[in-house]
Motif scaffolding. Structure first.
Motif, PDB file in Angstrom:
ATOM      1  N   ILE A  86      47.283  23.085  12.683  1.00 15.78           N
ATOM      2  CA  ILE A  86      45.629  23.501  12.565  1.00 15.78           C
ATOM      3  C   ILE A  86      44.912  22.514  11.748  1.00 15.78           C
ATOM      4  O   ILE A  86      43.550  21.904  11.761  1.00 15.78           O
ATOM      5  N   THR A  87      45.459  22.246  10.428  1.00 12.98           N
ATOM      6  CA  THR A  87      44.845  21.275   9.255  1.00 12.98           C
ATOM      7  C   THR A  87      45.348  19.733   9.612  1.00 12.98           C
ATOM      8  O   THR A  87      44.838  19.060   8.629  1.00 12.98           O
ATOM      9  N   ILE A 143      54.013  27.905   8.489  1.00 15.03           N
ATOM     10  CA  ILE A 143      53.570  26.604   7.821  1.00 15.03           C
ATOM     11  C   ILE A 143      53.330  25.647   8.851  1.00 15.03           C
ATOM     12  O   ILE A 143      52.241  24.972   8.618  1.00 15.03           O
ATOM     13  N   ARG A 144      54.279  25.580  10.008  1.00  9.47           N
ATOM     14  CA  ARG A 144      54.156  24.282  10.935  1.00  9.47           C
ATOM     15  C   ARG A 144      52.653  24.483  11.571  1.00  9.47           C
ATOM     16  O   ARG A 144      51.864  23.492  11.923  1.00  9.47           O
ATOM     17  N   LEU A 183      49.790  23.488  -0.561  1.00 14.85           N
ATOM     18  CA  LEU A 183      49.727  22.316   0.284  1.00 14.85           C
ATOM     19  C   LEU A 183      48.308  21.865   0.565  1.00 14.85           C
ATOM     20  O   LEU A 183      47.988  20.826   0.845  1.00 14.85           O
ATOM     21  N   VAL A 184      47.401  22.909   0.618  1.00 13.50           N
ATOM     22  CA  VAL A 184      45.882  22.497   0.911  1.00 13.50           C
ATOM     23  C   VAL A 184      45.558  21.196  -0.190  1.00 13.50           C
ATOM     24  O   VAL A 184      44.737  20.660   0.106  1.00 13.50           O
ATOM     25  N   ALA A 185      46.053  21.566  -1.403  1.00 17.10           N
ATOM     26  CA  ALA A 185      45.645  20.410  -2.487  1.00 17.10           C
ATOM     27  C   ALA A 185      46.102  19.129  -2.269  1.00 17.10           C
ATOM     28  O   ALA A 185      45.899  18.109  -3.109  1.00 17.10           O
ATOM     29  N   ARG A 186      46.730  18.824  -1.121  1.00 14.42           N
ATOM     30  CA  ARG A 186      47.250  17.622  -0.974  1.00 14.42           C
ATOM     31  C   ARG A 186      46.043  16.645  -0.330  1.00 14.42           C
ATOM     32  O   ARG A 186      46.220  15.685  -0.430  1.00 14.42           O
ATOM     33  N   LYS A 187      45.087  17.500  -0.253  1.00  8.71           N
ATOM     34  CA  LYS A 187      43.816  16.534   0.671  1.00  8.71           C
ATOM     35  C   LYS A 187      43.119  16.413  -0.640  1.00  8.71           C
ATOM     36  O   LYS A 187      42.636  17.133  -1.384  1.00  8.71           O
TER      37      LYS A 187
END
Length: 173
Positions: free
Chosen positions: A144-145, A138-139, A88-92
């Motif tokens: 946080i992100t 995950i929420r 999910l970090v790679a969404r950025k």
């Protein structure tokens, strides 16, 4: 035409979905493609190319991925090989390349394997598809992100054009 093995480690199914898409794309170029989970991977010797794909769960790749690489490091090093990571970090945009993705960088620091091609893809966010513990973790991470936290959120962040480009690059290796 190449004989290609794609090994995947998937928790919630998105890495498996990327694997299936890659298989379809690579077969359209005339390759023979076999897909297998990390726990059921066949012997590598009959394949020309080996691809490993792994998802991130709670900030880490599955330890089985590192174990598999350690057991097969000589064959992986001798073959045309590739690694892709799904998170999910790679969404950025600032974290969606192998050079900028912290999980890819952690992976590379933790293994001696040097794949010829690396890729990073956004994952799938589906709170209703997670168990209570994963959903809350995950929420919290998304809070946080600055990501979506609504309990009914379902968003696929995988850029399928990017996956197609990766398939073409794999084919050309």
């Amino acid at each position: 035409m190449s004989k290609i093995l794609i090994i995947y480690s998937s928790v919630h199914g998105q890495t498996r979905k990327v694997t299936d898409y890659l298989k379809q794309q690579l077969e359209s170029y005339g390759n023979e493609v076999t897909c297998a989970s990390i726990d059921e991977a066949p012997a590598l010797d009959v394949f020309d190319k080996v691809v490993i794909g792994a998802s991130i769960r709670h900030g880490k790749h599955n330890p089985a991925v590192y174990d598999f690489i350690s057991r097969n490091i000589n064959q992986l090093s001798d073959k045309v090989s590739s690694f892709f990571s799904v998170s999910l970090v790679a969404r950025k945009p600032a974290k969606n390349t192998p050079e900028t993705n912290p999980y890819m960088q952690a992976f590379l620091a933790k293994t001696t394997w040097k794949p010829k091609l690396l890729a990073v893809f956004g994952g799938n966010l589906d709170y209703q598809g997670y168990n209570a513990v994963d959903r809350n973790i995950i929420r919290f991470i998304m809070w946080i992100t600055k990501g979506p936290t609504a309990a009914d959120t379902k968003v696929e962040y995988t850029d399928w054009d990017k996956v197609s480009q990766y398939a073409q690059q794999l084919h050309q290796l």
